[in-house]
Design an enzyme around this catalytic site. Structure first.
Site, mmCIF file in Angstrom:
data_model
loop_
_atom_site.group_PDB
_atom_site.id
_atom_site.type_symbol
_atom_site.label_atom_id
_atom_site.label_comp_id
_atom_site.label_asym_id
_atom_site.label_seq_id
_atom_site.Cartn_x
_atom_site.Cartn_y
_atom_site.Cartn_z
ATOM 1 N N ASP A 155 -59.868 117.784 4.927
ATOM 2 C CA ASP A 155 -59.662 119.077 4.036
ATOM 3 C C ASP A 155 -58.565 119.046 3.059
ATOM 4 O OD1 ASP A 155 -57.582 119.135 5.723
ATOM 5 O OD2 ASP A 155 -57.468 121.221 6.138
ATOM 6 N N TYR B 200 -55.174 119.304 0.789
ATOM 7 C CA TYR B 200 -53.870 119.305 1.051
ATOM 8 C C TYR B 200 -53.204 121.048 0.850
ATOM 9 C CZ TYR B 200 -53.687 114.604 -0.904
ATOM 10 O OH TYR B 200 -53.873 113.243 -1.140
ATOM 11 N N PHE C 119 -58.254 113.973 -1.871
ATOM 12 C CA PHE C 119 -57.150 112.957 -1.931
ATOM 13 C C PHE C 119 -56.325 113.112 -3.249
ATOM 14 C CE2 PHE C 119 -59.882 111.017 1.379
ATOM 15 C CZ PHE C 119 -59.004 111.203 2.411
ATOM 16 N N HIS D 204 -58.329 107.574 9.132
ATOM 17 C CA HIS D 204 -57.761 108.582 8.142
ATOM 18 C C HIS D 204 -56.587 107.870 7.379
ATOM 19 C CE1 HIS D 204 -56.133 111.995 5.661
ATOM 20 N NE2 HIS D 204 -57.626 112.574 5.524
#
Length: 246
Positions: free
Chosen positions: A84, A86, A97, A210
């Site tokens: 999801d 930031y 990202f 991740h």
């Protein structure tokens, strides 16, 4: 310095209204988004977002569908799938990202740059914007496309997953071979969709933990050392496609 950068949020950039103006999305994505918004699941998501905004919630990013504006469906060569957006002020810019300069590079993105350096010998970029990837056909997608300020994964289960399922299916249905990078459990849950649509194995599916500092070095498949960027370019080259300038 990165070229083609065309968008930078103000320090507190956040979602102001929903649903979106579809003209900003690449034309070949619009029917899919329009269909979703007209169905019960899309209307339920829209109502929940509208209610949260009316109640004073701060929601990021300002443009949840920006990935679909920068990377058209027909141009997708790589899909990078995260969790999801930031949840800090000014960070999320609608691309998984990625952060717009001069926002400080977050830890997950630092690990991505470290892996690029380890695997391909690339120097760390001067900032954290991944717009240059999106313009080369890298679809930077999260499984959930909005988040409440300061609350990671706060919009998981709101209905975004139904939309991102459709996006993944649409890319999987394309005849052109595509690389899917599935980072973390939320992203890896989409693997079955790719296999169900493209069971002939024409796509390359790469999975790892991740890149978050909490999981980047952990087994069973650490992100650091995964070689996804090299493997992606090798695959694209074997299939007669232009490689990505990471």
């Amino acid at each position: 310095m990165q070229q083609g950068f065309d968008w930078a949020p103000p320090p507190q950039a956040c979602l102001q209204s929903w649903p979106p103006v579809l003209e900003g999305i690449a034309p070949d994505w619009r029917p899919l988004i329009q269909d979703f918004l007209q169905e019960a699941s899309g209307q339920k998501l829209a109502a929940r977002l509208t209610s949260a905004l009316a109640g004073g919630a701060v929601i990021y990013p300002p443009d949840p569908l920006r990935a679909l504006a920068l990377t058209s469906a027909q141009n997708v060569r790589v899909v990078i799938l995260g969790q999801d957006p930031y949840h800090g002020p000014g960070q999320a810019e609608g691309l998984a990202f990625s952060v717009a300069p001069p926002v400080k590079v977050p830890p997950s993105l630092r690990n991505i740059f470290k892996e690029l350096q380890r695997s391909l010998g690339l120097a760390a970029p001067m900032d954290g914007s991944l717009v240059r990837w999106a313009r080369q056909g890298v679809l930077l997608l999260n499984t959930t496309l909005t988040v409440q300020a300061g609350q990671a994964a706060s919009h998981a289960g709101w209905g975004w997953e139904l939309l991102t399922d459709r996006i993944v299916r649409a890319v999987s249905a394309q005849a052109l071979p595509v690389v899917f990078m599935l980072w973390g459990g939320h992203a890896q849950s989409k693997a079955k969709l790719i296999e169900s649509v493209a069971g002939d194995g024409r796509h390359l599916v790469l999975s790892s933990n991740h890149p978050s500092p909490l999981s980047a070095l952990r087994p069973p498949v650490p992100f650091v050392g995964c070689d996804h960027f090299r493997l992606a370019n090798d695959f694209l080259q074997r299939n007669g496609q232009k490689t990505i300038d990471w």
